[in-house]
Design an enzyme around this catalytic site. Structure first.
Site, short mmCIF file in Angstrom:
data_model
loop_
_atom_site.label_atom_id
_atom_site.label_comp_id
_atom_site.label_asym_id
_atom_site.label_seq_id
_atom_site.Cartn_x
_atom_site.Cartn_y
_atom_site.Cartn_z
CB SER A 150 -93.55 -29.46 69.91
OG SER A 150 -93.24 -30.16 68.48
CE1 TYR A 157 -91.15 -27.15 71.14
CE2 TYR A 157 -90.94 -29.06 72.92
CZ TYR A 157 -90.65 -28.36 71.87
OH TYR A 157 -89.67 -29.12 70.93
#
Length: 116
Positions: free
Chosen positions: A25, A58
Site C-alpha cells: 500500500s 491502494y
C-alpha cells in the site's frame, strides 16, 4: 460511453517512509486524502519522478497532519525516502458527468502549496 479519467492528483509529494516488511500500500496523510478526494482503499497509480518507476497500489490512511507519505511492501522497493512522487486516482465517467480533476501541488515538506 464511459471513459476512465483523472479524478485526483497529489503532485510532487515527498516519500517520508518506506517499509518493505508490510502487506503493501501507500500511506497518505488523512488531511491530504480529504483535500484531494482520494479514498481509503482506492486504487492509485504512483509515478516516481526521481527514477521513473510507475506502479499501482491502494491507499491506507496516515495520521491527520503527519504529512506522511509511506510506501509499503513490494512498492517500497521502487522508491527511496526523499523521492518526489505523483499520486493519481482515476474514475469512470460519462462525458456529461466529468468536470475536472482535483489537483494538489505539494511543497517539499508535504504541505499543500496550491489546490487546482
Amino acid at each position: 460511453m464511459m471513459e476512465i479519467m483523472l479524478k485526483a492528483k497529489i503532485h510532487m509529494a515527498t516519500v517520508t517512509e518506506k517499509e518493505i516488511e508490510y502487506e503493501g500500500s501507500i500511506g497518505i496523510d488523512e488531511e491530504l486524502l480529504e483535500l484531494s478526494g482520494i479514498k481509503i482503499n482506492e486504487m492509485v497509480l504512483i509515478s516516481d519522478v526521481n527514477n521513473g518507476n510507475r506502479f499501482i497500489t491502494y491507499v491506507i490512511p496516515e495520521p491527520r497532519g503527519s504529512r506522511k507519505i509511506s510506501l509499503n511492501g513490494a512498492a517500497a522497493r521502487l522508491v527511496e525516502k526523499g523521492d518526489k512522487i505523483i499520486i493519481m486516482a482515476f474514475g469512470l465517467y460519462s462525458k456529461d458527468e466529468y468536470k475536472s480533476p482535483k489537483i494538489l501541488i505539494m511543497n517539499s515538506d508535504n504541505t499543500v502549496k496550491e489546490i487546482r
